[in-house]
Enzyme design. Structure first.
Site, PDB file in Angstrom:
ATOM      1  N   PRO A  11       0.615  -1.313   0.053  1.00  0.00           N
ATOM      2  CA  PRO A  11      -0.092   0.034  -0.207  1.00  0.00           C
ATOM      3  C   PRO A  11       0.682   1.259   0.048  1.00  0.00           C
ATOM      4  CG  PRO A  11      -0.253  -1.207   1.831  1.00  0.00           C
ATOM      5  CD  PRO A  11       0.456  -2.045   1.280  1.00  0.00           C
ATOM      6  N   ARG A  19       5.275  10.986  -2.618  1.00  0.00           N
ATOM      7  CA  ARG A  19       4.859  10.585  -1.061  1.00  0.00           C
ATOM      8  C   ARG A  19       6.024  10.850  -0.246  1.00  0.00           C
ATOM      9  NH1 ARG A  19       4.612   4.583   1.376  1.00  0.00           N
ATOM     10  NH2 ARG A  19       3.945   5.075   3.423  1.00  0.00           N
ATOM     11  N   TYR A  24      11.161   8.352   1.334  1.00  0.00           N
ATOM     12  CA  TYR A  24      10.887   7.159   0.108  1.00  0.00           C
ATOM     13  C   TYR A  24      11.822   7.575  -1.187  1.00  0.00           C
ATOM     14  CZ  TYR A  24       7.730   5.331   3.662  1.00  0.00           C
ATOM     15  OH  TYR A  24       6.867   5.161   4.702  1.00  0.00           O
ATOM     16  N   ALA A  77       3.252  -0.871   4.636  1.00  0.00           N
ATOM     17  CA  ALA A  77       2.596  -1.026   6.015  1.00  0.00           C
ATOM     18  C   ALA A  77       1.865  -2.271   6.715  1.00  0.00           C
ATOM     19  CB  ALA A  77       1.290   0.224   6.027  1.00  0.00           C
ATOM     20  N   LEU A 101      12.034   0.361   1.732  1.00  0.00           N
ATOM     21  CA  LEU A 101      13.100   1.663   1.171  1.00  0.00           C
ATOM     22  C   LEU A 101      13.797   2.293   2.391  1.00  0.00           C
ATOM     23  CD1 LEU A 101      10.270   2.599  -1.211  1.00  0.00           C
ATOM     24  CD2 LEU A 101      12.433   1.979  -2.143  1.00  0.00           C
ATOM     25  N   ARG A 107      13.053   4.396  12.547  1.00  0.00           N
ATOM     26  CA  ARG A 107      11.737   5.091  12.592  1.00  0.00           C
ATOM     27  C   ARG A 107      10.865   4.733  13.769  1.00  0.00           C
ATOM     28  NH1 ARG A 107       9.176   4.755   6.808  1.00  0.00           N
ATOM     29  NH2 ARG A 107       8.190   6.552   7.675  1.00  0.00           N
TER      30      ARG A 107
HETATM   31  C1  DHK Z   1       7.044   1.625   3.215  1.00  0.00           C
HETATM   32  C2  DHK Z   1       6.015   1.950   4.284  1.00  0.00           C
HETATM   33  O1  DHK Z   1       4.772   2.317   3.192  1.00  0.00           O
HETATM   34  C3  DHK Z   1       5.920   1.852   5.291  1.00  0.00           C
HETATM   35  O2  DHK Z   1       4.595   1.634   5.822  1.00  0.00           O
HETATM   36  C4  DHK Z   1       6.819   0.892   6.054  1.00  0.00           C
HETATM   37  C5  DHK Z   1       8.203   1.094   4.055  1.00  0.00           C
HETATM   38  C6  DHK Z   1       8.420   1.226   5.541  1.00  0.00           C
HETATM   39  C7  DHK Z   1       9.395   1.293   3.270  1.00  0.00           C
HETATM   40  O3  DHK Z   1      10.313   1.783   4.074  1.00  0.00           O
HETATM   41  O4  DHK Z   1       9.435   1.199   2.277  1.00  0.00           O
HETATM   42  O5  DHK Z   1       7.037   1.211   7.545  1.00  0.00           O
END
Ligand code: DHK
Length: 142
Positions: A11, A19, A24, A77, A101, A107
């Site tokens: 998601p 975003r 990210y 998530a 990522l 975190r």
């Molecule tokens: C991506 C998400 O959307 C978060 O909900 C995770 C993850 C971490 C990422 O780091 O790719 O907690």
């Protein structure tokens, strides 16, 4: 034999690039796909799927049971909540590479635990898109 790899993204990863780019990154999901396809060349057959819905991710893992030799998954998530995705991955016999990522351990505390890590053969986090490429290179070499 060419390895078949299902790349599954969970998601909100459809919004990569816009975003929270400070977390990210600025590359999009389409950028990820083209980087991975370029790295794979003729050495791996890749399929890409992203969904914001837990059940669709589970269906994709079921599809991979018959059609893929390995999975690279960023459950996003759902990593932190989904026993159902863990159960689905436990039905898959090939290698499972879990990628995040961001460094989830740096975190919020609720991101520190991933249900999927209980099944993953390897977990990569904090390397951005390079983490997916590391997972791909590992699978192509194994
Ligand atoms: C991506 C998400 O959307 C978060 O909900 C995770 C993850 C971490 C990422 O780091 O790719 O907690």
């Amino acid at each position: 034999m060419t390895i078949r790899i299902a790349v599954i993204n969970g998601p909100n990863l459809n919004l990569l690039g816009v975003r929270q780019p400070e977390i990210y990154g600025y590359d999009t999901l389409a950028d990820l796909e083209s980087q991975m396809r370029a790295a794979a060349g003729n050495n791996a057959q890749l399929s890409f799927m992203q969904s914001n819905h837990e059940g669709e991710i589970i269906e994709e893992i079921h599809r991979a049971r018959n059609e893929a030799d390995a999975i690279i998954i960023n459950p996003a998530a759902y990593s932190h909540t989904s026993v159902a995705i863990l159960d689905a991955l436990n039905t898959f016999e090939g290698k499972v590479m879990e990628v995040h990522l961001s460094n989830i351990h740096k975190r919020e505390k609720f991101r520190h635990h991933s249900w999927v890590s209980g099944r993953a053969d390897a977990v990569i986090c904090g390397m951005g898109m390079a983490g997916y490429l590391a997972a791909l290179n590992y699978l192509m070499a194994s």
